[in-house]
Scaffold this active site. Sequence first.
Site, PDB file in Angstrom:
ATOM      1  CB  VAL A  61      41.478  -4.772 -73.082  1.00  0.00           C
ATOM      2  CG1 VAL A  61      42.051  -5.412 -71.782  1.00  0.00           C
ATOM      3  CG2 VAL A  61      41.793  -3.338 -73.399  1.00  0.00           C
ATOM      4  CG  ASN A  87      40.852   0.991 -64.678  1.00  0.00           C
ATOM      5  OD1 ASN A  87      40.408   1.933 -64.420  1.00  0.00           O
ATOM      6  ND2 ASN A  87      42.148   0.716 -64.990  1.00  0.00           N
ATOM      7  CB  SER A 138      35.215   9.529 -67.997  1.00  0.00           C
ATOM      8  OG  SER A 138      35.628  10.837 -67.921  1.00  0.00           O
ATOM      9  CE1 TYR A 151      39.136   8.826 -71.895  1.00  0.00           C
ATOM     10  CE2 TYR A 151      38.164  10.819 -71.377  1.00  0.00           C
ATOM     11  CZ  TYR A 151      38.549   9.439 -70.862  1.00  0.00           C
ATOM     12  OH  TYR A 151      38.462   9.072 -69.618  1.00  0.00           O
ATOM     13  CE  LYS A 155      36.761   6.303 -70.477  1.00  0.00           C
ATOM     14  NZ  LYS A 155      37.177   4.944 -69.945  1.00  0.00           N
ATOM     15  CB  ILE A 184      41.259  10.650 -60.984  1.00  0.00           C
ATOM     16  CG1 ILE A 184      39.770  10.419 -60.831  1.00  0.00           C
ATOM     17  CG2 ILE A 184      41.858   9.552 -59.849  1.00  0.00           C
ATOM     18  CD1 ILE A 184      38.998  11.002 -59.317  1.00  0.00           C
TER      19      ILE A 184
END
Length: 249
Positions: A61, A87, A138, A151, A155, A184
């Site tokens: 992507v 996602n 997140s 990161y 998000k 997760i």
Amino acid sequence: MSQQLKGKVAIVTGGSTGIGRATALRLASEGATVVITGRDESTLKESVAQHPGIHFVMADVSKPADVKRVIEWTIQNHGRIDILVNNAGIAQFLPLGKFELDHFDAQFATNVRGLVDMTQQALPHLIQSKGVIVNNASIAGDQPIAGGSVYSATKAAVIALSRSWAKELASQGVRVNTVSPGPIETPIFGKTGMPVDQLKEMTKQMVSSIPLSRIGKPEEVASAIAYLASDEARFVTGIQLKIDGGLAA
């Protein structure tokens, strides 16, 4: 399983493993035709093999030409786009002062720029179908992780973009929502670049802080995405749904 998404066409980026795969399976089980993307042909084929309603297009992507190919293939083969689940994402943890700019660029290219590009290229079709966008962020976007500043920043950007788009697109009948998972059980944990011992210690600390005292499962995030993508959530837009066992509380 109900068929509340029967006749819908969905794109799930990063659908070869983890939350993406679980989401593709859940949407397909609800009756949707699902097109997944990813960079690993073998794991994409594993996902497709689990349900006849899932199809794949190999794509990164962060590359506009790949995004264009996904949109064109979906329209040529299925005629419409009703649901877009952004996602795809990468997580690489390094403390400030220890990373080069390519560490920054790679995460923003996939987690933010790729999400924006996919949404913009799919948008005319989503407007036509009065569709739904669900962006995977997140809890790190609200509760930054030490050593994971880049990161966390990606998000936070996803959360901000989603809220803005919800307002912009409401008049055109397109709903936009965000899910923000906590810890997760997904392969992304093993791709952060952190040493195994450090990763185990971080996971242990997170579990001790989670009121429900466990790590979440991809299927639990997929259930929330399926709800937001369905007409059951037709009066829901602009929300950030935290799926974290109470960690953010």
